[in-house]
Design an enzyme around this catalytic site. Structure first.
Site, PDB file in Angstrom:
ATOM      1  N   SER A   1     -12.412-111.681 -10.223  1.00 38.85           N
ATOM      2  CA  SER A   1     -12.485-112.811 -11.178  1.00 38.85           C
ATOM      3  C   SER A   1     -12.084-112.468 -12.603  1.00 38.85           C
ATOM      4  CB  SER A   1     -13.892-113.379 -11.207  1.00 38.85           C
ATOM      5  OG  SER A   1     -14.078-114.243 -10.140  1.00 38.85           O
TER       6      SER A   1
ATOM      7  N   LYS B   1      -9.092-114.162 -13.803  1.00 36.50           N
ATOM      8  CA  LYS B   1      -9.126-115.588 -14.199  1.00 36.50           C
ATOM      9  C   LYS B   1      -8.914-115.753 -15.708  1.00 36.50           C
ATOM     10  CE  LYS B   1     -12.342-116.856 -10.460  1.00 36.50           C
ATOM     11  NZ  LYS B   1     -13.777-117.022 -10.132  1.00 36.50           N
TER      12      LYS B   1
ATOM     13  N   TYR C   1      -3.751-117.708  -5.842  1.00 31.65           N
ATOM     14  CA  TYR C   1      -5.087-117.372  -6.353  1.00 31.65           C
ATOM     15  C   TYR C   1      -5.621-116.074  -5.726  1.00 31.65           C
ATOM     16  CZ  TYR C   1     -10.161-117.567  -6.873  1.00 31.65           C
ATOM     17  OH  TYR C   1     -11.471-117.231  -7.117  1.00 31.65           O
TER      18      TYR C   1
ATOM     19  N   VAL D   1     -16.219-109.593  -8.712  1.00 25.97           N
ATOM     20  CA  VAL D   1     -17.031-109.076  -7.606  1.00 25.97           C
ATOM     21  C   VAL D   1     -16.569-107.697  -7.101  1.00 25.97           C
ATOM     22  CG1 VAL D   1     -17.986-111.263  -6.763  1.00 25.97           C
ATOM     23  CG2 VAL D   1     -15.790-110.448  -5.875  1.00 25.97           C
TER      24      VAL D   1
END
Ligand code: GLN
Length: 307
Positions: A66, A69, A191, A261
C-alpha cells in the site's frame, strides 16, 4: 555537551527495538508475502541534503504494497489536479484497508485514496490517463527513486490476483456506482502490479524525499508536485495513512506516513528527511509492529514531529 547526530539516534533506537520482543503476524492473505523471513528488520533515513544512514536489513528489498498508493496518487494528482477529488474523498475511514462498509451509503465515493477502494479509483484514473500505465508508472517510480533497478514482482502480483476476492468485490461495487471507467480486470491488473513493487528501505526513503521538500526532488531538482499539492499529500498520509490506526500513528509518531502489508512504513519529516522502516510482522490493523515501535521511539528521542 555532545548532541547525538541523526545517525547515532537511528543506531541507538535500532539497537533498543531489536532487543525488544517482536509481536504480530506476517500477512498471509497474499500467499507470496508469507514466504518472507518474519524477523527481518531494517531502517534508513535520507536527508534532503542526500545523506543517508541505515541499519539492519536496510538494503534488502520487500513488497511495498500500500505504500505505492501514495505514488499512484502523486502521479494522478500531478496530471489531474484537484479534479481527482470529484471521485475520491480525503476523509479518514476509520475502517480496515479493504473495507466495503462506507461505499454503499456514500454512493461509491471512497473515503480516501489510501484505502483499497480509493486506490482502485486512482488506478482507474491512471489507466484512463496513460497510454501504457504499467510502463509509465514504473518510469515515474524509478525517476523518484533515481534507480532504474526498481521493478514489479510478477509473482506477488499473480499471487494477489489468485486470492484477490475482496478487491474484486470492491472494484465491481465501485463500477456499479459508475466510479470505474475501465475494464475491471485491466484496472485490477495495474493495481496488483503497483502494490507488488519491491524496494529496500534506502530506495524507499529516497523515493519519498520530494514530500520532505515541498514537492521538489532535492537531489535532481525536479518538481514533482506543487508546494500546495505536496502539503495535501502529506496531510492525507497524516490522516489516512494507517487505516483505522491513523490516530494512533499521529499520537505515537507525529509524522505523516504510510504503511503496507509487506511490513514497510515510510514517514516524512517536512523540511528535513524521509525515513523508511521494514519489519514484516504486522499488528491486527495490518501495520508493522516493529516499524511503529521504532518510529515512536525515534521521534520521541529526537523530538522530531510536526506537532
Ligand atoms: N495489495 C494489498 C491489498 O490490496 C495492499 C494492502 C496494504 O498494503 N494495506 O490488499
Amino acid at each position: 555537551m555532545h548532541e547525538n547526530t541523526l545517525s547515532e539516534n537511528l543506531a541507538e533506537t535500532f539497537k533498543e527495538v531489536s532487543a525488544m520482543k517482536n509481536y504480530g503476524e506476517v500477512a498471509s492473505y497474499i500467499p507470496e508475502l508469507q514466504l518472507v523471513d518474519a524477523d527481518k528488520f531494517g531502517v534508513c533515513l535520507t536527508s534532503i541534503d542526500d545523506s543517508s544512514c541505515g541499519q539492519g536489513d536496510c538494503n534488502e528489498r520487500f513488497s511495498i504494497q500500500s505504500i505505492a498508493k501514495v505514488l499512484s496518487l502523486t502521479l494522478a494528482f500531478k496530471h489531474l489536479g484537484r479534479s481527482c477529488w470529484e471521485r475520491v474523498d480525503v476523509e479518514p475511514a476509520g475502517t480496515s484497508f479493504n473495507s466495503l462498509v462506507h461505499l454503499e451509503y456514500e454512493s461509491g465515493i471512497p473515503r480516501n485514496p489510501f484505502i483499497n477502494s480509493g486506490a482502485l479509483v486512482v488506478s482507474d484514473m491512471l489507466v484512463s490517463l496513460l497510454k501504457d500505465p504499467k510502463k509509465e508508472f514504473l518510469e515515474f517510480v524509478r525517476l523518484l527513486a533515481k534507480d532504474d533497478s526498481i521493478d514489479y514482482d510478477d509473482k506477488t502480483a499473480a499471487s494477489e490476483y489468485a486470492e484477490g476476492y475482496r478487491n474484486f468485490a470492491v472494484i465491481n461495487f465501485l463500477r456499479s456506482f459508475g466510479n470505474i471507467e475501465n475494464d475491471v480486470e485491466e484496472v485490477l491488473h495495474f493495481y496488483f502490479h503497483l502494490c507488488s513493487i519491491k524496494m529496500n528501505c534506502t530506495q524507499l526513503s529516497r523515493t519519498f524525499l520530494f514530500l520532505a521538500h515541498g514537492g521538489k526532488d532535492p537531489i535532481s531538482g525536479e518538481r514533482i508536485l506543487t508546494r500546495s499539492q505536496s502539503k495535501r499529500v502529506n496531510a492525507i498520509m497524516m490522516t489516512c495513512g494507517f487505516y483505522d490506526e491513523a490516530g494512533e500513528f499521529a499520537y505515537e509518531v507525529g509524522l505523516p506516513g504510510k504503511s503496507g502489508v509487506g511490513g514497510g512504513i515510510v514517514a516524512v519529516n517536512p523540511g528535513s528527511y524521509s525515513i523508511a522502516v521494514w519489519s514484516p510482522k504486522l499488528n491486527p490493523q495490518g501495520n508493522s509492529y516493529r516499524g511503529m515501535k521504532f518510529l515512536e521511539k525515534f521521534t520521541t528521542k529526537t523530538g522530531h514531529s510536526i506537532f
